[in-house]
Design an enzyme around this catalytic site. Structure first.
Site, PDB file in Angstrom:
ATOM      1  N   CYS A   1       9.944   1.262   3.812  1.00  0.00           N
ATOM      2  CA  CYS A   1      10.946   0.278   4.227  1.00  0.00           C
ATOM      3  C   CYS A   1      12.342   0.871   4.300  1.00  0.00           C
ATOM      4  O   CYS A   1      13.258   0.221   4.795  1.00  0.00           O
ATOM      5  CB  CYS A   1      10.935  -0.913   3.277  1.00  0.00           C
TER       6      CYS A   1
ATOM      7  N   GLU B   1       9.843  -4.256  13.110  1.00  0.00           N
ATOM      8  CA  GLU B   1       9.644  -3.111  12.221  1.00  0.00           C
ATOM      9  C   GLU B   1       8.315  -2.459  12.610  1.00  0.00           C
ATOM     10  O   GLU B   1       7.257  -3.057  12.440  1.00  0.00           O
ATOM     11  CB  GLU B   1       9.611  -3.549  10.756  1.00  0.00           C
TER      12      GLU B   1
ATOM     13  N   PHE C   1       0.802  -1.222   0.000  1.00  0.00           N
ATOM     14  CA  PHE C   1       0.000   0.000   0.000  1.00  0.00           C
ATOM     15  C   PHE C   1       0.833   1.269   0.000  1.00  0.00           C
ATOM     16  O   PHE C   1       0.360   2.323  -0.419  1.00  0.00           O
ATOM     17  CB  PHE C   1      -0.921   0.022   1.235  1.00  0.00           C
TER      18      PHE C   1
ATOM     19  N   GLU D   1      -5.015  -4.157  -1.962  1.00  0.00           N
ATOM     20  CA  GLU D   1      -6.453  -3.914  -1.894  1.00  0.00           C
ATOM     21  C   GLU D   1      -6.783  -2.679  -1.074  1.00  0.00           C
ATOM     22  O   GLU D   1      -7.930  -2.217  -1.072  1.00  0.00           O
ATOM     23  CB  GLU D   1      -7.161  -5.142  -1.317  1.00  0.00           C
TER      24      GLU D   1
ATOM     25  N   LYS E   1      -1.136  -7.612  -9.077  1.00  0.00           N
ATOM     26  CA  LYS E   1      -2.079  -7.704  -7.968  1.00  0.00           C
ATOM     27  C   LYS E   1      -1.715  -6.598  -6.988  1.00  0.00           C
ATOM     28  O   LYS E   1      -0.884  -6.766  -6.098  1.00  0.00           O
ATOM     29  CB  LYS E   1      -1.987  -9.082  -7.295  1.00  0.00           C
TER      30      LYS E   1
ATOM     31  N   SER F   1       5.446  -7.039   3.890  1.00  0.00           N
ATOM     32  CA  SER F   1       5.829  -7.400   5.250  1.00  0.00           C
ATOM     33  C   SER F   1       6.616  -8.705   5.278  1.00  0.00           C
ATOM     34  O   SER F   1       6.582  -9.505   4.334  1.00  0.00           O
ATOM     35  CB  SER F   1       4.574  -7.529   6.125  1.00  0.00           C
TER      36      SER F   1
END
Length: 498
Positions: free
Chosen positions: A281, A381, A149, A176, A173, A226
């Protein structure tokens, strides 16, 4: 309510799925769209289209594929403001941050326009008497990208333009949680002249990802996200004999030497730690102060305290909200855990309020001192605007601390000593190293890759993790190659493949 369409065989398709996922504005909780979880037949159609189109797309002249990318880069530049506006609404980024998100993606597309020079093979004459050898760089087939995201323009643009320019077809993909920007990216790609079937877009969650991971026609997978999801994708994809590159979590450290420029350190730490709400990140989440440099910590706290989140329409806002209420709750839970573990919370951004937006997922700048390596706030994290400080006596101590951390995405050192910079760069076990630069993100013509637990994509690297797993469980699963495990183990460990 607007339903986000699928893109299959060059057509925008309204899904027949009855499972719809809300897309919300994280500053208001307003539902701005719904994204469907693609049905099995829709997934089949996207895969079939990508497979069939590959037969003809791979034969298209490479210069023609490059021209599509040239036109696409031009369109992205024309629509940069529009794309940034979409990102602001569905992700909550500030306008400046959203514009940067789009621009970094544009740079990748510009790089893809140079694909002819990158696809050249090699030749050697007379490798043996009267025998010549030629090598060619050829496309793989159907490739897949699974994107997160936090950069809804940049990260999809990391993936499909280069794959398509190389002659592959691609199934995207996107997350969402914010699919509207990727949808607009694909509309512009279509406008740039991309043929039908070269790019497909499917939506959903684990169910749809699993379908792609097990599909024999899918040859390669790229993932950013993740740690847990990335490890699952890497394991499942490689179990199914696919090429997989997965960019996972991070815990990036900045080392501050006492001879560094203090003002540069303070200004760079603020932006690198809480910028983009900490949802990147490459954020600097830990500063390691060497020797007397720790005396600057109170001034850093003061500077951080002046930073405030806000709505993207506010030009004074430093960053936006967290993506979901659940993300906010997790961050605030880790803040409380840090306090219980004995870290000193000198700045607490919990229960942050932004005037006019009481329902936003706000977390204010947060800072901990007296942090130790056994604390959860250090080991995990956090992916939020939470900044940790640690103190060591020497540069060697800093290097040892960071090399013991399981992640290795990015790091930086601030110093005026060329010798210290060289020593750090040479000895640190992290993939991307900045010298007096807080976030060392490379341009597209360099590799973006972390080391250790931040990246999965090389069986030899995974062999070391296999040895650790074997030491703990006395079992090696079939996903690791025996030779790689043995090489990583060395001559003093006997490995049995089970």
């Amino acid at each position: 309510m607007k339903q986000v369409p699928l893109y299959i065989n060059g057509e925008w398709v309204e899904s027949k799925s009855t499972r719809l996922i809300d897309v919300t504005n994280p500053a208001t909780q307003e539902v701005i769209a719904q994204v469907p979880a693609a049905t099995p037949s829709e997934m089949d159609a996207a895969i079939a289209s990508a497979k069939e189109t590959f037969k003809t797309w791979k034969e298209v002249a490479i210069s023609e594929r490059a021209r599509v990318m040239m036109r696409y880069a031009h369109l992205l530049k024309e629509h940069q403001e529009e794309l940034a506006g979409i990102i602001c609404e569905e992700l909550g980024k500030t306008h400046e941050d959203a514009m940067g998100d789009v621009w970094r993606g544009i740079e990748v597309v510009e790089h893809a326009a140079n694909i002819p020079s990158m696809m050249m093979g090699e030749t050697v004459e007379n490798v043996a008497r009267n025998i010549d050898t030629y090598s060619y760089t050829q496309p793989l087939g159907v490739c897949v990208g699974i994107t997160p995201f936090n950069f809804p323009a940049m990260i999809p643009l990391w993936m499909f333009p280069l794959a398509v320019a190389c002659g592959n077809t691609f199934i995207l993909k996107p997350s969402e949680q914010d699919p509207l920007c990727p949808t607009r990216l694909v509309e512009l790609f279509e406008e740039a002249g991309a043929p039908k079937g070269v790019l497909q877009v499917v939506h959903g969650d684990k169910e749809q990802v699993d379908r792609l991971l097990h599909e024999p026609e899918v040859k390669a997978i790229s993932f950013v996200g993740s740690v847990g999801v990335g490890q699952y994708i890497y394991k499942t994809g490689t179990d199914n004999m696919k090429r997989v590159q997965a960019f996972l979590g991070a815990k990036n450290h900045m080392v501050v030497m006492p001879d560094a420029n203090k003002n540069a350190v303070i200004n760079n730490i603020v932006g690198a730690s809480v910028g983009a709400a900490g949802q990147r990140c490459m954020a600097i989440s830990v500063a390691v102060f060497v020797g007397e440099a720790k005396e600057w910590i109170p001034e850093i706290r003061e500077k951080l305290a002046s930073v405030r989140p806000g709505h993207y329409s506010d030009p004074e806002a430093a960053y936006g909200p967290q993506i979901t209420p659940q993300a906010k709750q997790r961050i605030e839970g880790l803040i409380e855990q840090g306090k219980k573990e004995g870290a000193n919370c000198v700045l607490d951004g919990s229960n942050c309020k932004v005037e006019g937006y009481p329902n936003g997922n706000w977390v204010g700048p947060t800072m901990f001192t007296d942090v130790s390596a056994d604390m959860e706030i250090y080991k995990q994290e956090i992916f939020g605007p939470v900044f940790l400080t640690m103190n060591v006596d020497t540069l060697d101590d800093a290097i040892e601390l960071i090399n013991n951390n399981p992640y290795g995405n990015g790091t930086s050192i601030f110093t005026s000593s060329g010798g210290a910079a060289r020593k750090y760069q040479h000895n640190i076990e992290v993939g991307q190293v900045g010298i007096n630069i807080p976030i060392p993100v490379p341009l597209p013509f360099f590799s973006f890759t972390g080391w250790k637990g931040s990246f999965a994509g090389d069986q030899h690297a995974y062999g070391k993790q296999a040895v650790k797993f074997y030491t703990e469980t006395k079992t090696i699963t079939a996903r690791w190659f025996e030779d790689d495990v043995a090489a990583a183990a060395g001559p003093n460990m006997s490995i049995t493949l089970k």
